[in-house]
Scaffold this motif. Structure first.
Motif, PDB file in Angstrom:
ATOM      1  N   THR A  57      23.903  66.472 -16.967  1.00  0.00           N
ATOM      2  CA  THR A  57      23.856  65.016 -16.861  1.00  0.00           C
ATOM      3  C   THR A  57      23.533  64.606 -15.425  1.00  0.00           C
ATOM      4  N   ASP A  58      23.330  63.316 -15.244  1.00  0.00           N
ATOM      5  CA  ASP A  58      23.187  62.783 -13.887  1.00  0.00           C
ATOM      6  C   ASP A  58      24.517  62.929 -13.149  1.00  0.00           C
ATOM      7  N   PRO A  59      24.474  63.154 -11.854  1.00  0.00           N
ATOM      8  CA  PRO A  59      25.722  63.299 -11.100  1.00  0.00           C
ATOM      9  C   PRO A  59      26.556  62.026 -11.171  1.00  0.00           C
ATOM     10  N   PRO A  60      27.855  62.141 -11.393  1.00  0.00           N
ATOM     11  CA  PRO A  60      28.704  60.949 -11.396  1.00  0.00           C
ATOM     12  C   PRO A  60      28.883  60.446  -9.972  1.00  0.00           C
ATOM     13  N   PRO A  61      29.092  59.150  -9.796  1.00  0.00           N
ATOM     14  CA  PRO A  61      29.292  58.625  -8.443  1.00  0.00           C
ATOM     15  C   PRO A  61      30.630  59.064  -7.874  1.00  0.00           C
ATOM     16  N   PRO A  62      30.741  59.114  -6.557  1.00  0.00           N
ATOM     17  CA  PRO A  62      32.041  59.398  -5.950  1.00  0.00           C
ATOM     18  C   PRO A  62      33.027  58.269  -6.243  1.00  0.00           C
ATOM     19  N   GLN A  63      34.274  58.545  -6.035  1.00  0.00           N
ATOM     20  CA  GLN A  63      35.318  57.536  -6.179  1.00  0.00           C
ATOM     21  C   GLN A  63      35.975  57.326  -4.824  1.00  0.00           C
ATOM     22  N   LEU A  64      36.435  56.122  -4.595  1.00  0.00           N
ATOM     23  CA  LEU A  64      37.143  55.803  -3.352  1.00  0.00           C
ATOM     24  C   LEU A  64      38.592  55.496  -3.695  1.00  0.00           C
ATOM     25  N   SER A  65      39.470  56.441  -3.385  1.00  0.00           N
ATOM     26  CA  SER A  65      40.898  56.238  -3.652  1.00  0.00           C
ATOM     27  C   SER A  65      41.541  55.487  -2.492  1.00  0.00           C
ATOM     28  N   VAL A  66      42.610  54.768  -2.800  1.00  0.00           N
ATOM     29  CA  VAL A  66      43.304  53.975  -1.787  1.00  0.00           C
ATOM     30  C   VAL A  66      44.771  54.375  -1.751  1.00  0.00           C
ATOM     31  N   LYS A  67      45.235  54.797  -0.590  1.00  0.00           N
ATOM     32  CA  LYS A  67      46.654  55.086  -0.395  1.00  0.00           C
ATOM     33  C   LYS A  67      47.312  53.810   0.118  1.00  0.00           C
ATOM     34  N   GLN A  68      48.251  53.268  -0.675  1.00  0.00           N
ATOM     35  CA  GLN A  68      48.900  52.000  -0.359  1.00  0.00           C
ATOM     36  C   GLN A  68      50.324  52.017  -0.892  1.00  0.00           C
ATOM     37  N   PRO A  69      51.176  51.101  -0.445  1.00  0.00           N
ATOM     38  CA  PRO A  69      52.568  51.086  -0.924  1.00  0.00           C
ATOM     39  C   PRO A  69      52.642  50.945  -2.434  1.00  0.00           C
ATOM     40  N   GLY A  70      53.591  51.666  -3.044  1.00  0.00           N
ATOM     41  CA  GLY A  70      53.758  51.617  -4.489  1.00  0.00           C
ATOM     42  C   GLY A  70      54.815  50.630  -4.941  1.00  0.00           C
ATOM     43  N   SER A  71      55.386  49.892  -4.006  1.00  0.00           N
ATOM     44  CA  SER A  71      56.408  48.894  -4.359  1.00  0.00           C
ATOM     45  C   SER A  71      56.196  47.643  -3.516  1.00  0.00           C
ATOM     46  N   GLU A  72      56.947  46.589  -3.822  1.00  0.00           N
ATOM     47  CA  GLU A  72      56.788  45.328  -3.105  1.00  0.00           C
ATOM     48  C   GLU A  72      57.160  45.483  -1.630  1.00  0.00           C
ATOM     49  N   THR A  73      56.412  44.776  -0.785  1.00  0.00           N
ATOM     50  CA  THR A  73      56.676  44.811   0.651  1.00  0.00           C
ATOM     51  C   THR A  73      56.124  43.544   1.291  1.00  0.00           C
ATOM     52  N   ASP A  74      56.730  43.147   2.391  1.00  0.00           N
ATOM     53  CA  ASP A  74      56.190  42.053   3.193  1.00  0.00           C
ATOM     54  C   ASP A  74      55.941  42.522   4.623  1.00  0.00           C
ATOM     55  N   ALA A  75      56.013  43.830   4.820  1.00  0.00           N
ATOM     56  CA  ALA A  75      55.791  44.416   6.139  1.00  0.00           C
ATOM     57  C   ALA A  75      54.358  44.930   6.262  1.00  0.00           C
ATOM     58  N   PRO A  76      53.814  44.964   7.477  1.00  0.00           N
ATOM     59  CA  PRO A  76      52.468  45.523   7.670  1.00  0.00           C
ATOM     60  C   PRO A  76      52.422  46.976   7.216  1.00  0.00           C
ATOM     61  N   PHE A  77      51.289  47.380   6.649  1.00  0.00           N
ATOM     62  CA  PHE A  77      51.125  48.765   6.206  1.00  0.00           C
ATOM     63  C   PHE A  77      49.692  49.216   6.468  1.00  0.00           C
ATOM     64  N   ILE A  78      49.502  50.524   6.449  1.00  0.00           N
ATOM     65  CA  ILE A  78      48.175  51.100   6.656  1.00  0.00           C
ATOM     66  C   ILE A  78      47.601  51.518   5.305  1.00  0.00           C
ATOM     67  N   ALA A  79      46.456  50.953   4.935  1.00  0.00           N
ATOM     68  CA  ALA A  79      45.746  51.357   3.720  1.00  0.00           C
ATOM     69  C   ALA A  79      44.717  52.424   4.106  1.00  0.00           C
ATOM     70  N   VAL A  80      44.735  53.545   3.378  1.00  0.00           N
ATOM     71  CA  VAL A  80      43.835  54.662   3.673  1.00  0.00           C
ATOM     72  C   VAL A  80      42.843  54.814   2.522  1.00  0.00           C
ATOM     73  N   PHE A  81      41.556  54.784   2.842  1.00  0.00           N
ATOM     74  CA  PHE A  81      40.497  54.860   1.849  1.00  0.00           C
ATOM     75  C   PHE A  81      39.829  56.234   1.956  1.00  0.00           C
ATOM     76  N   LYS A  82      39.919  57.005   0.879  1.00  0.00           N
ATOM     77  CA  LYS A  82      39.432  58.388   0.908  1.00  0.00           C
ATOM     78  C   LYS A  82      38.374  58.631  -0.164  1.00  0.00           C
ATOM     79  N   LEU A  83      37.349  59.376   0.217  1.00  0.00           N
ATOM     80  CA  LEU A  83      36.254  59.731  -0.684  1.00  0.00           C
ATOM     81  C   LEU A  83      36.653  60.917  -1.551  1.00  0.00           C
ATOM     82  N   SER A  84      36.264  60.877  -2.820  1.00  0.00           N
ATOM     83  CA  SER A  84      36.526  62.003  -3.714  1.00  0.00           C
ATOM     84  C   SER A  84      35.589  63.156  -3.373  1.00  0.00           C
ATOM     85  N   ASP A  85      35.749  64.268  -4.087  1.00  0.00           N
ATOM     86  CA  ASP A  85      34.971  65.469  -3.781  1.00  0.00           C
ATOM     87  C   ASP A  85      33.588  65.401  -4.418  1.00  0.00           C
ATOM     88  N   ARG A  86      32.837  64.373  -4.042  1.00  0.00           N
ATOM     89  CA  ARG A  86      31.458  64.206  -4.476  1.00  0.00           C
ATOM     90  C   ARG A  86      30.616  63.887  -3.253  1.00  0.00           C
TER      91      ARG A  86
END
Length: 380
Positions: free
Chosen positions: A108-137
């Protein structure tokens, strides 16, 4: 009758010698299905056998995809066309036992890469760092649109991959962020960027970026870029990719070429600087061979030159016309960049005379055609 018994006994002894503990295991093929193959990407898959009496012999029935070969239980190669290919594998051992298995090898045609986001998994009102990572494509460039409702970005905190050259804008009214980026090579599995975000109220972050990625050939994985507004600017996504493709190449100027000729070739550019920059230390300009040509495909299917021949005065991506591609060109591009994702990229316009196909930025250059829209932002 006695001969048959002797042969059976010998086979039993041989089977016992070929297995641990003296207990024979039946011959079997251990793989039930084949992984999907992608057009233009290297493929490697094994179908090992076990049990029985070694050595094994493999026979394959059916037509393989063009570019794929099979030997000793291993598929390898680079497929060139899509399709489904039905195959039958027969494995036999030294005892003349055999087993068969049927497979369908899909290309088949190659599937596009995915961009995963590491972010808080619960409610927060504090500043946080969002990390955007490329999949293995594999990827060479991307266009991104991100909804940041109730989240304020700290653009000064943005940290990108060292291989990524980018332009970013933020619209505080619509709370959206746009980023265009081009890698200096083919990458996969890397952290693309990270950004500090501050919630305006207590919430659970749910960042879902819209992204269009470009493959190793410089072609888009998906035809449609993310929906975001166009704006006006002198430079485009093509220029950003040209800078990344040439990074950090330099154009050498031969001493045999008069300086006046080089200066004349540079006249008319609004970002013109002095002609004939000094050659890099330790590499005299007169001893350098002609720079090799490197190309990448734009969305229109056209090839864009990165390095030019001796007759050219500038590199593609050398926006300030100083004979090299560096931070100064990236800064110039960011100062007047058009976020314009719709339609095809602007094709390179030929130089008067029809010989020069290298793209030249000019004040009258039109932005690419597009039908997308959002608010105009400022490139940083």
């Amino acid at each position: 009758m006695r001969l048959r018994l002797i042969v059976a006994l010998l086979l039993t002894l041989l089977a016992a010698c070929g297995t641990e503990g003296g207990t024979a295991e039946p011959l079997r093929i251990t793989v039930r299905s084949l992984p999907v193959a992608y057009v233009g990407e290297h493929y490697d898959a094994r179908v090992p056998a076990s049990g029985g009496i070694r050595p094994y012999q493999y026979e394959l029935e059916g037509d393989l995809p063009e570019g794929i070969t099979f030997a000793a239980g291993r598929f390898s190669g680079t497929p060139r066309k899509k399709g489904s290919f039905k195959l039958t594998l027969v494995v036999s051992d030294a005892a003349l036992s055999s087993r068969s298995a049927s497979y369908t090898l899909k290309v088949t045609d190659p599937p596009p890469p995915q961009l995963s986001v590491k972010q808080p998994g619960s409610e927060t009102d504090a500043p946080f760092i969002a990390v955007f990572k490329l999949s293995d494509r594999p990827a060479t460039a991307l266009r991104l649109h991100l909804d940041l409702k109730n989240l304020k970005p700290n653009l000064e905190s943005l940290r990108a991959s060292p291989d990524l050259l980018y332009v970013v804008r933020y619209d505080p009214e619509k709370q959206t962020l746009d980023l265009d980026g081009a890698f200096t090579g083919v990458v996969r599995g890397v952290e693309v960027f990270r950004l500090e975000l501050t919630p305006s109220k207590k919430l659970r972050p749910q960042l879902r970026p819209q992204v269009q990625f470009f493959n190793a050939k410089g072609e888009p994985y998906t035809p449609n870029p993310p929906k975001r507004p166009p704006d006006k600017g002198k430079y485009s996504f093509d220029d950003l990719r040209a800078i990344a493709a040439a990074w950090p190449r330099t154009e050498k100027t031969s001493k045999t070429k008069p300086k006046k000729e080089t200066a004349q070739a540079n006249t008319g550019s609004q970002e013109e600087t002095q002609a004939n920059p000094p050659a890099p230390e330790g590499k005299p300009a007169q001893t350098e061979p002609e720079a090799p040509k490197q190309t990448y495909a734009n969305e229109g299917g056209q090839e864009q030159q990165v390095a030019t021949g001796r007759e050219k005065a500038t590199l593609s991506g050398d926006l300030d016309k100083n004979g090299k591609v560096d931070e100064a060109d990236l800064k110039l591009l960011r100062s007047s960049y058009a976020f314009n994702p719709g339609g095809k990229l602007t094709p390179a316009e030929p130089k008067p005379g029809g010989k020069d196909t290298e793209k030249k930025p000019s004040g009258e250059e039109k932005a690419p055609d597009n039908t997308s829209s959002t608010t105009e932002g400022e490139a940083r």
